[in-house]
Design an enzyme around this catalytic site. Structure first.
Site, PDB file in Angstrom:
ATOM      1  N   LYS A  68       0.886  -1.176   0.000  1.00  0.00           N
ATOM      2  CA  LYS A  68       0.000   0.000   0.000  1.00  0.00           C
ATOM      3  C   LYS A  68       0.920   1.220   0.000  1.00  0.00           C
ATOM      4  O   LYS A  68       1.445   1.634   1.031  1.00  0.00           O
ATOM      5  CB  LYS A  68      -0.877  -0.035   1.257  1.00  0.00           C
ATOM      6  CG  LYS A  68      -2.217   0.679   1.131  1.00  0.00           C
ATOM      7  CD  LYS A  68      -2.153   2.130   0.722  1.00  0.00           C
ATOM      8  CE  LYS A  68      -1.860   3.065   1.875  1.00  0.00           C
ATOM      9  NZ  LYS A  68      -1.598   4.462   1.429  1.00  0.00           N
ATOM     10  N   GLU A  80       9.573   2.035  10.914  1.00  0.00           N
ATOM     11  CA  GLU A  80      10.589   3.064  10.715  1.00  0.00           C
ATOM     12  C   GLU A  80       9.859   4.395  10.713  1.00  0.00           C
ATOM     13  O   GLU A  80       9.090   4.680   9.795  1.00  0.00           O
ATOM     14  CB  GLU A  80      11.342   2.796   9.418  1.00  0.00           C
ATOM     15  CG  GLU A  80      12.060   1.456   9.547  1.00  0.00           C
ATOM     16  CD  GLU A  80      12.921   1.072   8.378  1.00  0.00           C
ATOM     17  OE1 GLU A  80      12.817   1.710   7.329  1.00  0.00           O
ATOM     18  OE2 GLU A  80      13.682   0.114   8.531  1.00  0.00           O
ATOM     19  N   CYS A 117      13.820  11.244   6.487  1.00  0.00           N
ATOM     20  CA  CYS A 117      13.637  10.832   7.882  1.00  0.00           C
ATOM     21  C   CYS A 117      14.904  11.026   8.684  1.00  0.00           C
ATOM     22  O   CYS A 117      14.862  11.363   9.856  1.00  0.00           O
ATOM     23  CB  CYS A 117      13.180   9.391   7.945  1.00  0.00           C
ATOM     24  SG  CYS A 117      14.285   8.252   7.110  1.00  0.00           S
ATOM     25  N   GLU A 120       9.304  17.259  14.278  1.00  0.00           N
ATOM     26  CA  GLU A 120       9.771  16.949  12.922  1.00  0.00           C
ATOM     27  C   GLU A 120       9.045  17.858  11.927  1.00  0.00           C
ATOM     28  O   GLU A 120       7.821  17.878  11.881  1.00  0.00           O
ATOM     29  CB  GLU A 120       9.481  15.485  12.587  1.00  0.00           C
ATOM     30  CG  GLU A 120      10.038  15.090  11.239  1.00  0.00           C
ATOM     31  CD  GLU A 120       9.731  13.649  10.855  1.00  0.00           C
ATOM     32  OE1 GLU A 120       8.572  13.208  11.028  1.00  0.00           O
ATOM     33  OE2 GLU A 120      10.642  12.957  10.371  1.00  0.00           O
TER      34      GLU A 120
HETATM   35  P1  NAD Z   1       2.319   8.842   7.002  1.00  0.00           P
HETATM   36  O1  NAD Z   1       2.470   8.174   8.330  1.00  0.00           O
HETATM   37  O2  NAD Z   1       1.325   9.920   6.875  1.00  0.00           O
HETATM   38  O3  NAD Z   1       1.956   7.770   5.876  1.00  0.00           O
HETATM   39  C1  NAD Z   1       2.747   6.651   5.615  1.00  0.00           C
HETATM   40  C2  NAD Z   1       1.895   5.563   5.028  1.00  0.00           C
HETATM   41  O4  NAD Z   1       0.962   5.114   6.019  1.00  0.00           O
HETATM   42  C3  NAD Z   1       1.058   6.002   3.831  1.00  0.00           C
HETATM   43  O5  NAD Z   1       1.031   4.967   2.875  1.00  0.00           O
HETATM   44  C4  NAD Z   1      -0.306   6.208   4.445  1.00  0.00           C
HETATM   45  O6  NAD Z   1      -1.359   6.062   3.518  1.00  0.00           O
HETATM   46  C5  NAD Z   1      -0.339   5.102   5.474  1.00  0.00           C
HETATM   47  N1  NAD Z   1      -1.299   5.300   6.564  1.00  0.00           N
HETATM   48  C6  NAD Z   1      -1.752   6.474   7.085  1.00  0.00           C
HETATM   49  N2  NAD Z   1      -2.648   6.230   8.073  1.00  0.00           N
HETATM   50  C7  NAD Z   1      -2.754   4.891   8.185  1.00  0.00           C
HETATM   51  C8  NAD Z   1      -3.515   4.024   9.031  1.00  0.00           C
HETATM   52  N3  NAD Z   1      -4.351   4.497   9.957  1.00  0.00           N
HETATM   53  N4  NAD Z   1      -3.378   2.683   8.886  1.00  0.00           N
HETATM   54  C9  NAD Z   1      -2.526   2.183   7.957  1.00  0.00           C
HETATM   55  N5  NAD Z   1      -1.796   2.947   7.115  1.00  0.00           N
HETATM   56  C10 NAD Z   1      -1.901   4.288   7.239  1.00  0.00           C
HETATM   57  O7  NAD Z   1       3.784   9.327   6.615  1.00  0.00           O
HETATM   58  P2  NAD Z   1       4.189  10.204   5.338  1.00  0.00           P
HETATM   59  O8  NAD Z   1       3.718  11.595   5.598  1.00  0.00           O
HETATM   60  O9  NAD Z   1       3.782   9.478   4.106  1.00  0.00           O
HETATM   61  O10 NAD Z   1       5.787  10.140   5.403  1.00  0.00           O
HETATM   62  C11 NAD Z   1       6.567  11.011   6.147  1.00  0.00           C
HETATM   63  C12 NAD Z   1       6.976  10.370   7.476  1.00  0.00           C
HETATM   64  O11 NAD Z   1       7.674   9.160   7.241  1.00  0.00           O
HETATM   65  C13 NAD Z   1       7.936  11.251   8.262  1.00  0.00           C
HETATM   66  O12 NAD Z   1       7.564  11.238   9.622  1.00  0.00           O
HETATM   67  C14 NAD Z   1       9.271  10.548   8.086  1.00  0.00           C
HETATM   68  O13 NAD Z   1      10.225  10.769   9.102  1.00  0.00           O
HETATM   69  C15 NAD Z   1       8.858   9.119   8.031  1.00  0.00           C
HETATM   70  N6  NAD Z   1       9.901   8.321   7.385  1.00  0.00           N
HETATM   71  C16 NAD Z   1      10.652   7.488   8.156  1.00  0.00           C
HETATM   72  C17 NAD Z   1      11.669   6.744   7.580  1.00  0.00           C
HETATM   73  C18 NAD Z   1      12.507   5.827   8.420  1.00  0.00           C
HETATM   74  O14 NAD Z   1      13.145   4.971   7.841  1.00  0.00           O
HETATM   75  N7  NAD Z   1      12.540   5.976   9.727  1.00  0.00           N
HETATM   76  C19 NAD Z   1      11.899   6.831   6.200  1.00  0.00           C
HETATM   77  C20 NAD Z   1      11.105   7.692   5.443  1.00  0.00           C
HETATM   78  C21 NAD Z   1      10.094   8.426   6.043  1.00  0.00           C
END
Ligand code: NAD
Length: 501
Positions: free
Chosen positions: A184, A259, A293, A391
């Site tokens: 997804k 992550e 991230c 963040e």
């Molecule tokens: P997000 O949490 O909004 O979304 C990530 C994914 O989760 C998307 O596919 C989204 O549709 C899905 N999602 C959202 N709500 C959900 C739910 N209730 N149940 C299941 N899935 C759900 O994050 P984003 O805005 O897409 O990405 C940015 C974030 O990701 C930042 O906080 C960044 O630090 C983090 N990030 C972390 C790493 C790491 O390796 N630690 C790497 C890249 C990004």
């Protein structure tokens, strides 16, 4: 005609890919996909609902229970994974073009991402054939061995910041392990994920092993997390989303790898190689539009070099080329989506009352449309400031002075996150002591973020749960069953065998 670059043959309709076929949502639901340069809707994507997830999980379950993939020899799987890597490399330019268009990442940096995606597949293709497991002998009485098995259908949920590369980071080890998958991808950037379908088909991945459901997190993502036939979820995204997923996965006691977010310190001591530290501290927060991230978004600088550091850092930040993501000269492109742009801009406003603005502070001149933010530098930021604690995930950095090693460590550790840390000093003893005491899953000494795929990847505190990377990823996607065999006579206590019975 658009006044910005639009790739040729751009799809206008993005579908799911379930059991080897591109399909729409069962109920026909769609969502709009925007281009971050113009914020116009360039495509509609199928918005997956519970019933679409049901179909994808059913296909993945059939492929797992009855198909060849989990039963193949590692070498056979490895050959297919290498073909996937070849195909990703061969399509590198197209992939980078689509990724840059959809996410707003500068094209030069999107190209690096495609190459890393291919490398992830090569790495796990090698690793799976080198995989072996323990056998433990108790002389004369027992042999015990580990029977490693793929766990089943893996649910993979990914963010938008480097979509294709992060998908590969989960797809490669889950497929190498023999799992079947439902991916997804993030709803802001669904474009490149569809390319996997063709790449996998051509490489010979059996039907039903890879399934893709697009859609919103609260709908498609939520249904995947709650599905009883998906025993594990690998998630990358925001900490608050991770917490929701953690709660929702509890009912079925799923395996979770998370992550999450970060607010990583870049600590520059007075004895550091000054120029190298400046280069790295700039790249560390302004590469990938700051949507990274592991961004070193809090720079802690020792007092004797503080003023000079702030001045040179700000001068370079002002000089960063912000512009059309497709232009190879661009260093910072457009942020992914207006929602995210507004969030970053609100932090820029907050920062104006929390720190001394040295560079940026709003929209760059001459870029009146699209999600552009000028690289923004705040100095003298106090540790209780929101721009120090939260963040931002954009091209915004907070600089804070310190006087002693102890104070630097306290500042570095004084946030809820613990993903990465960057330390700049020529003093070996200080570097290692600092590295060992800093609360971060990954530390780089005198280096920006250079990954070795064998090392553990992950964060501590609010930055994540578990580590992937190298064999640890294979451990996550497999079960390690212990098999015990008696050698010689079995010495079982004889219950119920006494004379009185
Ligand atoms: P997000 O949490 O909004 O979304 C990530 C994914 O989760 C998307 O596919 C989204 O549709 C899905 N999602 C959202 N709500 C959900 C739910 N209730 N149940 C299941 N899935 C759900 O994050 P984003 O805005 O897409 O990405 C940015 C974030 O990701 C930042 O906080 C960044 O630090 C983090 N990030 C972390 C790493 C790491 O390796 N630690 C790497 C890249 C990004």
């Amino acid at each position: 005609m658009a006044d910005h670059y639009v790739p040729e043959n751009l799809p206008t309709r993005i579908q799911h890919y379930i059991d080897g076929k591109f399909v729409d949502s069962v109920n026909g639901a769609t969502f709009d996909v925007l281009n971050p340069v113009s914020n116009t809707n360039y495509a509609t994507a199928a918005a997956g609902q519970k019933e679409d997830i049901e179909l994808a999980v059913a296909a993945a379950t059939r492929a797992f229970n009855d198909g060849p993939w989990p039963r193949m020899k590692p070498r056979e799987r490895s050959r297919i994974l290498n073909k996937i890597a070849d195909a990703v490399e061969a399509q590198e330019a197209r992939l980078a073009e689509l990724e840059s268009f959809d996410s707003g990442l500068p094209i030069t940096q999107a190209r690096g991402q495609a190459m890393r995606a291919a490398e992830n597949f090569r790495f796990f293709a090698d690793l799976i054939v080198a995989q072996f497991d323990d056998a433990m002998k108790v002389p004369g009485s027992q042999i015990n061995y580990v029977n490693r098995k793929p766990i089943g259908v893996a649910g993979l949920i990914t963010p938008w910041n480097t979509p294709f590369m992060l998908e590969s980071w989960k797809l490669a080890p889950s497929l190498a392990s023999g799992c079947t998958v439902v991916l997804k991808p993030a709803e802001f950037t669904p474009l490149s994920a569809s390319l996997w379908a063709g790449i996998f088909e051509e490489a010979g991945l059996p039907q039903g092993v890879f399934n893709l459901v697009n859609g919103l997190g609260e709908e498609a993502g939520d249904a995947l997390v709650k599905h009883p036939d998906v025993p594990l979820i690998s998630f990358t995204g925001e900490t608050t989303t991770g917490q929701t997923i953690f709660r929702n996965a509890a009912t079925n006691l799923k395996g979770l790898s998370m992550e999450l977010g970060g607010k990583s310190p870049c600590v520059v001591f007075a004895d550091a190689d000054f120029d190298a530290a400046i280069d790295s501290a700039l790249f560390g927060v302004f590469s990938l539009n700051g949507e990274r991230c592991t961004a070193g978004s809090r720079i802690l600088v020792e007092r004797p070099i503080y003023d000079e550091f702030c001045e040179k850092y700000a001068a370079r930040a002002k000089n960063i080329v912000v512009g059309d993501p497709h232009d190879p000269k661009t260093e910072v492109g457009a942020l992914v989506h207006p929602e995210h742009y507004n969030k970053v801009m609100s932090f820029v406003d907050i920062g104006k009352s929390e720190g001394r603005l040295l560079a940026g502070g709003g929209r760059p001149e001459g870029l009146d449309h699209g999600n552009y933010v000028a690289p923004t530098v705040f100095a003298d930021v106090k540790p209780e400031a929101r721009i120090f604690q939260e963040e931002i995930f954009g091209p915004v950095v907070a600089i804070t002075p310190f006087d002693t090693d102890e104070e630097a460590l306290e500042l570095a550790n004084g946030v809820k996150y613990g993903l990465a840390a960057y330390i700049w000093t020529q003093n070996l003893t200080r570097a290692h002591n600092f590295a060992q005491n800093v609360e971060a899953g990954m530390v780089w000494l005198n280096s920006h973020n250079v990954r070795d795929l064998r090392t553990p990847f992950g964060g501590v505190k609010a930055s994540g749960l578990g580590h992937e990377g190298g064999f640890r990823s294979i451990d996550f996607y497999t079960d390690q069953q212990a098999v015990h065999i008696t050698l010689g006579a079995v010495h079982t206590p004889k219950f119920g065998a006494s004379a009185s019975n």
